[in-house]
Design a protein around this motif. Structure first.
Motif, mmCIF file in Angstrom:
data_model
loop_
_atom_site.group_PDB
_atom_site.id
_atom_site.type_symbol
_atom_site.label_atom_id
_atom_site.label_comp_id
_atom_site.label_asym_id
_atom_site.label_seq_id
_atom_site.Cartn_x
_atom_site.Cartn_y
_atom_site.Cartn_z
ATOM 1 N N HIS A 149 0.856 -1.194 0.000
ATOM 2 C CA HIS A 149 0.000 0.000 0.000
ATOM 3 C C HIS A 149 0.888 1.238 0.000
ATOM 4 O O HIS A 149 0.691 2.161 -0.796
ATOM 5 C CB HIS A 149 -0.904 -0.037 1.230
ATOM 6 C CG HIS A 149 -1.700 1.204 1.460
ATOM 7 N ND1 HIS A 149 -2.606 1.686 0.552
ATOM 8 C CD2 HIS A 149 -1.726 2.071 2.521
ATOM 9 C CE1 HIS A 149 -3.160 2.794 1.022
ATOM 10 N NE2 HIS A 149 -2.636 3.055 2.216
ATOM 11 N N SER A 175 -8.943 -5.163 -0.284
ATOM 12 C CA SER A 175 -7.564 -4.686 -0.210
ATOM 13 C C SER A 175 -7.514 -3.186 -0.438
ATOM 14 O O SER A 175 -8.472 -2.568 -0.902
ATOM 15 C CB SER A 175 -6.689 -5.392 -1.261
ATOM 16 O OG SER A 175 -7.145 -5.093 -2.576
ATOM 17 N N ARG A 177 -5.635 0.408 -1.995
ATOM 18 C CA ARG A 177 -5.020 0.886 -3.227
ATOM 19 C C ARG A 177 -3.501 0.852 -3.121
ATOM 20 O O ARG A 177 -2.926 0.938 -2.025
ATOM 21 C CB ARG A 177 -5.514 2.290 -3.547
ATOM 22 C CG ARG A 177 -5.139 3.329 -2.519
ATOM 23 C CD ARG A 177 -5.950 4.609 -2.676
ATOM 24 N NE ARG A 177 -5.777 5.237 -3.990
ATOM 25 C CZ ARG A 177 -6.577 6.209 -4.465
ATOM 26 N NH1 ARG A 177 -7.597 6.641 -3.754
ATOM 27 N NH2 ARG A 177 -6.335 6.733 -5.643
ATOM 28 N N CYS A 178 -2.847 0.774 -4.283
ATOM 29 C CA CYS A 178 -1.382 0.677 -4.327
ATOM 30 C C CYS A 178 -0.765 1.739 -5.237
ATOM 31 O O CYS A 178 0.372 1.578 -5.691
ATOM 32 C CB CYS A 178 -0.974 -0.706 -4.826
ATOM 33 S SG CYS A 178 -1.533 -2.070 -3.799
ATOM 34 N N ALA A 185 1.329 -3.301 -6.262
ATOM 35 C CA ALA A 185 0.313 -4.334 -6.081
ATOM 36 C C ALA A 185 0.935 -5.715 -5.897
ATOM 37 O O ALA A 185 0.434 -6.536 -5.123
ATOM 38 C CB ALA A 185 -0.645 -4.336 -7.266
ATOM 39 N N TYR A 189 0.433 -8.094 -2.654
ATOM 40 C CA TYR A 189 0.001 -9.498 -2.734
ATOM 41 C C TYR A 189 0.833 -10.366 -1.792
ATOM 42 O O TYR A 189 0.287 -11.174 -1.026
ATOM 43 C CB TYR A 189 0.121 -9.994 -4.166
ATOM 44 C CG TYR A 189 -0.196 -11.467 -4.336
ATOM 45 C CD1 TYR A 189 -1.507 -11.900 -4.519
ATOM 46 C CD2 TYR A 189 0.823 -12.430 -4.305
ATOM 47 C CE1 TYR A 189 -1.796 -13.254 -4.660
ATOM 48 C CE2 TYR A 189 0.542 -13.780 -4.450
ATOM 49 C CZ TYR A 189 -0.770 -14.183 -4.628
ATOM 50 O OH TYR A 189 -1.056 -15.530 -4.757
ATOM 51 N N HIS A 234 -10.668 -10.230 -2.753
ATOM 52 C CA HIS A 234 -9.535 -9.950 -3.621
ATOM 53 C C HIS A 234 -8.433 -11.001 -3.526
ATOM 54 O O HIS A 234 -7.643 -11.133 -4.467
ATOM 55 C CB HIS A 234 -8.924 -8.580 -3.298
ATOM 56 C CG HIS A 234 -9.848 -7.438 -3.551
ATOM 57 N ND1 HIS A 234 -9.641 -6.173 -3.032
ATOM 58 C CD2 HIS A 234 -10.997 -7.366 -4.274
ATOM 59 C CE1 HIS A 234 -10.630 -5.381 -3.416
ATOM 60 N NE2 HIS A 234 -11.462 -6.081 -4.154
ATOM 61 N N ARG A 248 -6.024 -5.096 -9.230
ATOM 62 C CA ARG A 248 -5.696 -3.951 -8.376
ATOM 63 C C ARG A 248 -5.255 -2.759 -9.231
ATOM 64 O O ARG A 248 -5.648 -1.624 -8.981
ATOM 65 C CB ARG A 248 -4.597 -4.363 -7.396
ATOM 66 C CG ARG A 248 -4.237 -3.382 -6.290
ATOM 67 C CD ARG A 248 -5.317 -3.235 -5.254
ATOM 68 N NE ARG A 248 -6.114 -2.056 -5.482
ATOM 69 C CZ ARG A 248 -7.227 -1.767 -4.812
ATOM 70 N NH1 ARG A 248 -7.669 -2.580 -3.876
ATOM 71 N NH2 ARG A 248 -7.896 -0.671 -5.072
ATOM 72 N N ARG A 251 -8.296 -1.289 -10.998
ATOM 73 C CA ARG A 251 -9.125 -0.584 -10.032
ATOM 74 C C ARG A 251 -8.485 0.741 -9.629
ATOM 75 O O ARG A 251 -9.143 1.789 -9.596
ATOM 76 C CB ARG A 251 -9.342 -1.469 -8.807
ATOM 77 C CG ARG A 251 -10.013 -0.796 -7.616
ATOM 78 C CD ARG A 251 -11.411 -0.371 -7.929
ATOM 79 N NE ARG A 251 -12.084 0.139 -6.726
ATOM 80 C CZ ARG A 251 -13.124 0.940 -6.752
ATOM 81 N NH1 ARG A 251 -13.653 1.316 -7.913
ATOM 82 N NH2 ARG A 251 -13.679 1.365 -5.631
ATOM 83 N N ASP A 252 -7.196 0.722 -9.329
ATOM 84 C CA ASP A 252 -6.520 1.936 -8.873
ATOM 85 C C ASP A 252 -6.525 3.028 -9.938
ATOM 86 O O ASP A 252 -6.587 4.224 -9.615
ATOM 87 C CB ASP A 252 -5.077 1.612 -8.457
ATOM 88 C CG ASP A 252 -5.004 0.805 -7.176
ATOM 89 O OD1 ASP A 252 -6.050 0.650 -6.506
ATOM 90 O OD2 ASP A 252 -3.909 0.313 -6.842
#
Length: 297
Positions: A149, A175, A177-178, A185, A189, A234, A248, A251-252
């Motif tokens: 993160h 989870s 955001r990264c 990400a 993981y 996730h 991820r 999504r981010d």
């Protein structure tokens, strides 16, 4: 011996704050305390932090450390405020602590916001090494480096409880955001896999909770490792790294920046101290960047 855990939820930012105490000695630590910031009123208040102090006083705890998991981008830390309040009450200075990689984050954002080094260089009283051990009364705690993160992210293993910050969220949230600087990400993981490899009964206390609208539940401070493995949307058992990383990243790329991003980072790299007032009043100034046409710059 297991600690006594007091979870206190801050609704505005969806943040879980924790008081963790040794039941025998009454020594305690506070994890990720929150200052309240009202953007509409342009006012910072201490309602949430004062609630923590009330719990400390009513249980006759002696706070020995203030612990941050990372430089938060969604709320202002109340660590410095609590340190000063307890100092005024007659306790010795209580160290504000976090992982040693905080300096990378401080340097990055100090340059971005023009924060003088004198205001952040010694903002934290103690920087933990990876896997460092410390005591809360008769209870042993261990510092875990949990990056992904953010690069500086730490968690705290205390008894059979892990205070994970933003390294894993409850199963129906998943989870964090990264996409912050040096977030990753793939690294997240592996951090989550490390947490999921702990004994199945261990409790994973999260830094935030955002119950989905259709979940029909109140915010929860923790679930067990077994529950995460079974149903984290996730990264449940069997999720492959490429699946998580691709999801991820997609999504981010669609997320807006956190509402309090700029205000939070300018305060949090200072360990919770506010910028100095230059006119002798109670007014302070925090920078908020804007884009503008080149002709205006």
């Amino acid at each position: 011996m297991e600690p006594v855990v007091h979870p206190i939820f801050e609704k505005q930012t969806g943040t879980w704050q924790y008081i963790i105490a040794c039941p025998k000695t009454r020594q305690a630590v506070i994890v990720d305390p929150v200052l309240n910031l009202d953007l509409a009123e342009r006012e910072i208040t201490t309602t949430s932090a004062d609630e923590l102090l009330t719990v400390v006083a009513s249980n006759k705890y002696t706070v020995i450390r203030l612990l941050e998991t990372h430089a938060h981008a969604d709320h202002l830390t109340a660590a410095y405020y609590i340190q000063q309040k307890l100092l005024v009450s007659g306790q010795p200075k209580i160290p504000i602590c976090t992982g040693h990689r905080i300096r990378l984050v401080q340097e990055n954002f100090a340059n971005k916001y023009g924060v003088p080094k004198t205001e952040w260089d010694h903002a934290f009283d103690y920087l933990f090494g990876d896997n460092e051990i410390f005591n809360i009364g008769d209870i042993t705690a261990e510092v875990l480096h949990l990056p992904g993160h953010t690069p500086d992210h730490s968690g705290y293993l205390i008894g059979s409880n892990v205070f994970t910050g933003d390294s894993i969220f409850n199963p129906d949230v998943g989870s964090a955001r990264c996409d912050f600087p040096n977030g990753d990400a793939s690294v997240l993981y592996h951090t989550m896999q490390r947490l999921l490899a702990l004994p199945s009964h261990y409790k994973l206390y999260t830094g935030h909770d955002y119950p989905p609208a259709d979940a029909g539940r109140e915010p929860m401070p923790f679930v067990t490792v077994a529950e995460q493995l079974k149903s984290n949307k996730h990264i449940k058992e069997g999720t492959q790294e490429h699946e998580f990383v691709n999801w991820r990243r997609e999504r981010d790329s669609s997320l807006n920046e956190p509402k309090l991003l700029h205000q939070a980072l300018q305060v949090n790299i200072r360990g919770g101290r506010l910028p100095p007032s230059h006119d002798g009043s109670q007014r302070i100034f925090l920078q908020v960047p804007f884009r503008a046409p080149q002709a205006l710059c």
